[in-house]
Scaffold this active site. Structure first.
Site, mmCIF file in Angstrom:
data_model
loop_
_atom_site.group_PDB
_atom_site.id
_atom_site.type_symbol
_atom_site.label_atom_id
_atom_site.label_comp_id
_atom_site.label_asym_id
_atom_site.label_seq_id
_atom_site.Cartn_x
_atom_site.Cartn_y
_atom_site.Cartn_z
ATOM 1 N N ASN A 6 0.821 -1.200 0.000
ATOM 2 C CA ASN A 6 0.000 0.000 0.000
ATOM 3 C C ASN A 6 0.863 1.262 0.000
ATOM 4 O O ASN A 6 1.039 1.901 -1.037
ATOM 5 C CB ASN A 6 -0.934 -0.029 1.218
ATOM 6 C CG ASN A 6 -2.022 1.004 1.127
ATOM 7 O OD1 ASN A 6 -1.881 1.992 0.431
ATOM 8 N ND2 ASN A 6 -3.114 0.780 1.833
ATOM 9 N N ASP A 7 1.429 1.590 1.136
ATOM 10 C CA ASP A 7 2.179 2.848 1.230
ATOM 11 C C ASP A 7 3.346 2.918 0.253
ATOM 12 O O ASP A 7 3.689 3.986 -0.232
ATOM 13 C CB ASP A 7 2.709 3.028 2.651
ATOM 14 C CG ASP A 7 1.571 3.149 3.653
ATOM 15 O OD1 ASP A 7 0.510 3.670 3.260
ATOM 16 O OD2 ASP A 7 1.737 2.714 4.791
ATOM 17 N N VAL A 8 3.967 1.766 -0.030
ATOM 18 C CA VAL A 8 5.169 1.794 -0.867
ATOM 19 C C VAL A 8 4.855 2.039 -2.336
ATOM 20 O O VAL A 8 5.764 2.183 -3.145
ATOM 21 C CB VAL A 8 5.984 0.482 -0.731
ATOM 22 C CG1 VAL A 8 6.432 0.289 0.704
ATOM 23 C CG2 VAL A 8 5.211 -0.714 -1.228
ATOM 24 N N VAL A 9 3.557 2.064 -2.703
ATOM 25 C CA VAL A 9 3.192 2.402 -4.080
ATOM 26 C C VAL A 9 2.273 3.624 -4.119
ATOM 27 O O VAL A 9 1.603 3.862 -5.103
ATOM 28 C CB VAL A 9 2.499 1.224 -4.802
ATOM 29 C CG1 VAL A 9 3.490 0.122 -5.072
ATOM 30 C CG2 VAL A 9 1.321 0.712 -3.995
ATOM 31 N N SER A 64 -0.061 2.677 7.575
ATOM 32 C CA SER A 64 0.239 4.015 8.068
ATOM 33 C C SER A 64 -1.026 4.826 8.241
ATOM 34 O O SER A 64 -1.002 5.917 8.764
ATOM 35 C CB SER A 64 1.168 4.724 7.089
ATOM 36 O OG SER A 64 0.476 4.963 5.878
#
Lengths: 101, 459
Positions: B385-388, B426
């Protein structure tokens, strides 16, 4: 105790050694290496053994027992987990180029 | 053998252990030699432990063997049976035990009577504080990763409370050092304060930041071990502890940098509380079913898979790799893109993929693969999620702004396998999911990978 300045020298050199070891590790090995260094501080076991070995009062023995128990758990668990992670690096490592970072 | 000789033997064994630890760690830092590295370190540990039995004037061997046997059985059993996905919390647990052992050593040394040099007591107190904080903090980290504690616990004035507890711990330690006051009650109070601080310090930190925290506690335990090593005049503990302290500090910095979050931010700021950090997201999430997604990939030329923590939770790595193998058989180029902090710890995802049998040639780092996304027909995001999240590039208001991300949004099509519509770890809303070229494939990653595989076989 080791003489003051000698102790500082050892501390400094060992610290630099630690920095050097980690400095150029590919990301792929971060987790196994954290686990491996977690195993290495399991050496606290020898200290806990000496403390328990020299304990006289019941209180000291109880705390010493807890110390040896915790330290042995750190060492054994750390080893098993690290070895299992590194098992995974068996196949196909030859073709893998190492990344710069 | 006389006492002098056995003492020499013990010291020689500790020297050998220190050497073997350093060589072992060095070997573990390169993929080619990593597997042998743990063996070197293991031999060092064995040599040092066996030699310690020869230390002159020791008693209580039955207690000692009982404690070691009990711990060995439990740790061996838990370490062998834990799933690869749960490794991070096990590292936290074992690390906490090491910190607790260092604190226990400090406690016994502080209880012991007799005059000691100032440096002796200071190091014993410092090692005790650090060890105790690492112990209780690691246990909280374990509980969080194990899913026993879902939400970060935060309350008003938390920072102030933490500061007070910290200062109280230091003050109690100072009292012990000064020798103005002593006694069992004070020592007990001192340890309770240190343990409490470890708990309070870790409670407000969210799960996504746990890897950094575990790495930090790992370094702290090393330092505590080194300090107690000075107290016990034990060279093996000094060297090994200091090396781990320094290596762990370095590793912590590398991890924090990979997330573009200064360490102070991780420790002292409530993350993800801002509810998305402003920034309106237009559009809607567009669902797709497994059959359509499978067709999309089967007739593409290039698919880049972006695995994330959701893959690890669902244990979907094997099923996913099976699906990818089928794609490769059809002539599709498949690559895996690994974000530095994908999973729970840096490199965690690599371990999981290696476990499933994905060859290293197919796995690429962020820097290696990011310019390939525009040429990919499909970016398959599995539980990441957050990393993309493209807001890290575009929205300065977002709490993750500036974090390097995988540019999955630049692929021609994006398929996101996700359990539900909620935000990521996050707590930040992900703009990628609302893009026109993004399709959402809802479900547990393991089930969905199975359905994709079925659909592909039916083509």
């Amino acid at each position: 105790m080791i003489d003051g300045f000698m102790a500082l020298y050892i501390f400094m050199l060992a610290a630099f050694t630690g920095y050097e070891i980690i400095g150029r590790v590919p990301v792929i090995l971060h987790t196994p290496l954290m686990s491996g260094s977690n195993f290495v501080h399991g050496i606290v076991l020898v200290g806990a053994m000496v403390v328990l070995g020299e304990a006289d009062t019941t209180l000291e023995k109880v705390i010493g027992f807890i110390g040896v128990f915790l330290a042995a758990g750190n060492a054994v668990g750390g080893y098993v987990v690290t070895a299992r992670m590194l098992e995974m690096f068996r196949s196909g490592k030859d073709g893998r180029k190492e990344s710069a970072e | 053998m006389s006492g002098i000789d056995t003492q020499w033997l013990v010291k020689a064994a500790y020297f050998a252990a220190a050497f073997l630890f350093i060589v072992g760690l060095k070997r573990m830092s390169s993929p080619k030699t990593a597997r042998g590295g743990i063996l070197w370190a293991g031999v060092g540990m064995l040599v040092a432990t066996l030699a310690t039995f020869a230390t002159p004037q020791m008693e209580n061997f039955i207690l000692m063997l009982a404690a070691m046997g009990l711990a060995t059985a439990l740790a061996w059993w838990s370490g062998r049976r834990v799933a690869m996905t749960d490794m991070p919390q096990m590292v936290a647990l074992y690390n906490g035990m090491g910190g607790g052992a260092a604190a226990a050593i400090g406690a016994v040394e502080l209880l012991g009577d007799g005059e000691h040099a100032l440096a002796f007591i200071t190091l014993a107190v410092a090692g005790s504080i650090i060890g105790a904080v690492s112990f209780s903090g690691s246990l909280i980290a374990f509980a969080k990763l194990q899913g026993w504690m879902r939400k970060p616990l935060r309350f008003g004035g938390q920072q102030a409370v933490n500061l007070v507890v910290f200062l109280a711990t230091l003050a109690l330690g100072g009292l012990l050092i000064s020798g103005e006051a002593g006694g069992h009650d004070l020592i007990l109070l001192f340890f309770l304060a240190a343990l409490l601080f470890g708990v309070l310090m870790t409670l407000p930190i969210g799960g996504a930041d746990m890897p950094v925290v575990i790495s930090l506690y790992n370094a702290l335990t090393g330092l505590a071990v080194a300090f107690e090593g000075f107290v016990l005049d034990n060279a093996a503990m000094i060297i090994a502890g200091t090396v781990v302290g320094a290596a762990g500090t370095m590793l912590t910095q590398l991890m924090a940098r990979a997330m573009n979050r200064p360490l102070s931010n991780v420790l002292f700021s409530a993350f993800g509380e801002s509810g998305g950090g402003g920034g309106e997201i237009s559009g809607s999430m567009k669902p797709v079913d497994a059959a359509d997604a499978a067709v999309m990939m089967a007739y593409g030329e290039k698919v880049i898979v972006v695995p994330g923590y959701g893959l690890a939770v669902a244990q979907a790595q094997h099923r996913l790799w099976e699906f990818c193998q089928k794609l490769i058989e059809r002539g599709v180029k498949v690559k895996f893109a690994i974000h530095p902090v994908a999973g729970r710890m840096p490199g965690h995802m690599n371990v999981l993929l290696a476990e499933a049998g994905v060859p290293y040639e197919l796995i690429f780092d962020l820097d290696e693969i990011n310019n390939e996304f525009p040429s990919a027909d499909v970016a398959l995001v599995v539980g990441a999620n957050d990393v993309v999240n493209p807001m890290a590039r575009t929205n300065p208001e977002s709490p993750i702004y500036g974090m390097p991300i995988l540019d999955a949004d630049k692929a021609k099509n994006v398929v996101v396998i996700k359990r539900g519509q909620g935000t990521g770890f996050s707590g930040v809303e992900n703009a990628l999911f609302f893009n026109d070229n993004t399709r959402m494939l809802y479900g547990d990653a393991q089930d969905v990978a199975g359905k994709l595989l079925q659909a592909l076989k039916g083509l």
